[in-house]
Design a protein around this motif. Structure first.
Motif, PDB file in Angstrom:
ATOM      1  N   GLU A  50       0.825  -1.205   0.000  1.00  0.00           N
ATOM      2  CA  GLU A  50       0.000   0.000   0.000  1.00  0.00           C
ATOM      3  C   GLU A  50       0.860   1.257   0.000  1.00  0.00           C
ATOM      4  OE1 GLU A  50      -0.402  -2.607   2.067  1.00  0.00           O
ATOM      5  OE2 GLU A  50      -2.368  -3.385   1.466  1.00  0.00           O
ATOM      6  N   ALA A  53       2.435   1.654  -3.484  1.00  0.00           N
ATOM      7  CA  ALA A  53       1.433   2.144  -4.426  1.00  0.00           C
ATOM      8  C   ALA A  53       1.203   3.646  -4.241  1.00  0.00           C
ATOM      9  CB  ALA A  53       0.134   1.371  -4.261  1.00  0.00           C
ATOM     10  N   ALA A  58       0.659   4.331  -8.139  1.00  0.00           N
ATOM     11  CA  ALA A  58       0.396   3.166  -8.986  1.00  0.00           C
ATOM     12  C   ALA A  58      -0.710   2.331  -8.359  1.00  0.00           C
ATOM     13  CB  ALA A  58       1.670   2.329  -9.119  1.00  0.00           C
ATOM     14  N   SER A  59      -1.300   1.466  -9.160  1.00  0.00           N
ATOM     15  CA  SER A  59      -2.367   0.615  -8.627  1.00  0.00           C
ATOM     16  C   SER A  59      -1.778  -0.483  -7.752  1.00  0.00           C
ATOM     17  CB  SER A  59      -3.179  -0.004  -9.764  1.00  0.00           C
ATOM     18  OG  SER A  59      -2.430  -1.018 -10.410  1.00  0.00           O
ATOM     19  N   LEU A  60      -2.549  -0.883  -6.761  1.00  0.00           N
ATOM     20  CA  LEU A  60      -2.111  -1.943  -5.863  1.00  0.00           C
ATOM     21  C   LEU A  60      -1.941  -3.259  -6.620  1.00  0.00           C
ATOM     22  CD1 LEU A  60      -1.331  -2.432  -2.970  1.00  0.00           C
ATOM     23  CD2 LEU A  60      -3.733  -2.852  -2.435  1.00  0.00           C
ATOM     24  N   ILE A  63       1.424  -3.162  -8.317  1.00  0.00           N
ATOM     25  CA  ILE A  63       2.478  -3.327  -7.314  1.00  0.00           C
ATOM     26  C   ILE A  63       2.582  -4.790  -6.914  1.00  0.00           C
ATOM     27  CG2 ILE A  63       3.220  -2.731  -4.969  1.00  0.00           C
ATOM     28  CD1 ILE A  63       3.495  -0.451  -7.129  1.00  0.00           C
TER      29      ILE A  63
END
Length: 83
Positions: A50, A53, A58-60, A63
């Motif tokens: 988290e 991200a 960036a999106s989880l 990641i």
């Protein structure tokens, strides 16, 4: 800021991370994986998915996917913490 939180990236850190990402992208590594690797180079303590991200905007899911790739290739180690 909580004890395990990291301050936002400085302009210099963000520029360094992007240079690392572009370097590794030339070798076929996804840019986000390069950004993550660059982030790990400028961070002294472990980060959660988290936190990564949020710092890299960036999106989880991206990641998570790239953490698994970096782990599989031995670029990073997984650490655990109590609690």
């Amino acid at each position: 800021m909580a004890e395990n939180e990291r301050a936002p990236l400085t302009e210099a850190e963000a520029a360094f991370i992007e240079k690392i990402a572009l370097y590794y992208e030339n070798y076929g590594i996804p840019r986000i994986a390069g950004r993550m690797f660059g982030l790990f180079l400028v961070t002294a303590s472990p980060l959660s998915a988290e936190q990564i991200a949020a710092l890299l905007d960036a999106s989880l899911s991206s990641i998570s996917t790239n953490v698994r790739a970096l782990l599989a290739n031995g670029w990073v180690d997984k650490v655990t913490s109590p609690g």
